[in-house]
Design an enzyme around this catalytic site. Structure first.
Site, PDB file in Angstrom:
ATOM      1  N   LYS A  64       0.827  -1.211   0.000  1.00  0.00           N
ATOM      2  CA  LYS A  64       0.000   0.000   0.000  1.00  0.00           C
ATOM      3  C   LYS A  64       0.854   1.250   0.000  1.00  0.00           C
ATOM      4  O   LYS A  64       0.478   2.236  -0.610  1.00  0.00           O
ATOM      5  CB  LYS A  64      -1.000   0.003   1.162  1.00  0.00           C
ATOM      6  N   ARG A 121      -6.884   2.581  11.261  1.00  0.00           N
ATOM      7  CA  ARG A 121      -6.389   1.221  11.454  1.00  0.00           C
ATOM      8  C   ARG A 121      -7.239   0.439  12.456  1.00  0.00           C
ATOM      9  O   ARG A 121      -6.953  -0.707  12.733  1.00  0.00           O
ATOM     10  CB  ARG A 121      -4.969   1.373  11.975  1.00  0.00           C
ATOM     11  N   ARG A 129      11.438  -7.130   1.660  1.00  0.00           N
ATOM     12  CA  ARG A 129      11.627  -5.679   1.557  1.00  0.00           C
ATOM     13  C   ARG A 129      12.659  -5.152   2.545  1.00  0.00           C
ATOM     14  O   ARG A 129      13.122  -4.018   2.424  1.00  0.00           O
ATOM     15  CB  ARG A 129      10.299  -4.928   1.641  1.00  0.00           C
ATOM     16  N   ARG A 171      12.789  -4.199   5.759  1.00  0.00           N
ATOM     17  CA  ARG A 171      12.611  -3.123   6.732  1.00  0.00           C
ATOM     18  C   ARG A 171      12.938  -3.659   8.115  1.00  0.00           C
ATOM     19  O   ARG A 171      12.733  -4.842   8.381  1.00  0.00           O
ATOM     20  CB  ARG A 171      11.137  -2.664   6.662  1.00  0.00           C
TER      21      ARG A 171
END
Ligand code: ADP
Length: 206
Positions: A36, A111, A150, A152
């Site tokens: 996203k 959220r 990714r 992170r």
């Protein structure tokens, strides 16, 4: 199942001359690992709107060691939600008409149901509305490998598991909240980045 929710005010791009005429507000809300952040960034740039990401605000506060960062770090590191009292007013302020006169792409907020209600109330007071809710979907087995790839710092296996649990329990009900008040646009989130981005933009101009 994941959601992008779109909100903003004025059509700012030729791409969106049809359904984005008048007012457009966009929120993106997806399960972890759907991409996203990347899609929000691409969409914001195509529509020439600010990309407001609560996750990015927290990451930057943490790396700068600000008071907010110090408070948010433990939650972010463990994959749990930063408490609403630190998050809600910050997100609502970040999308205020002053800061986002032509609308915004909101990523990572709301959220949970409390945040969704607070956002809705704030928009109601300002006579603003949600124009689009887009739900981006990716099969669950693909998500963990995307996240592990990714790199992170908050993407360890345990933290990823916690983030999914938090999503199921707290964030997915936000979709039901929006389903009760508007139609949600479903988008297939599998494919090349640009291809997915085009699907999203096309869904907005239908
Ligand atoms: P993800 O890739 O998991 O969707 P984000 O970049 O959106 O991650 O958020 C990273 C972290 O920042 C979350 O795990 C959470 O701790 C915190 N965070 C971001 N948005 C919110 C929010 N709306 N409410 C509470 N915490 C949030």
């Amino acid at each position: 199942m994941f959601a992008f929710f779109f909100f903003n005010d004025t059509a700012t791009s030729e791409i969106c001359t049809r359904s984005l005429v008048g007012s457009v507000r966009c929120v993106l809300e997806t399960a972890p690992g759907v991409g996203k952040g990347t899609q929000a960034e691409l969409l914001a740039s195509k529509l020439n709107l600010p990309h407001v990401s609560t996750g990015a605000i927290f990451r930057s506060a943490i790396s700068e060691g600000t008071d907010l960062g110090l408070k948010a770090k433990a939650f972010s590191d463990s994959g749990t939600l930063v408490p609403d009292e630190l998050t809600t007013s910050l997100a609502i302020e970040a999308i205020s008409t002053d800061k986002c006169p032509n609308g915004f792409i909101l990523d990572g907020f709301p959220r949970n149901i409390n945040q969704a209600q607070a956002l809705q109330e704030s928009l109601n007071i300002q006579n603003r509305n949600i124009d689009f809710v887009v739900c981006l979907t990716v099969p669950e087995n693909e998500l963990v490998s995307r996240m592990l790839n990714r790199g992170r710092v908050d993407d360890t296996e345990e933290v990823i598991r916690t983030r999914f649990k938090v999503y199921e329990e707290l964030t997915s009900p936000v979709l039901d909240f929006y389903k009760n008040i508007m139609e949600i646009i479903q988008i297939n989130g599998v494919g090349e980045l640009n291809e997915i981005s085009e699907r999203i933009v096309n869904s907005l101009v239908k």
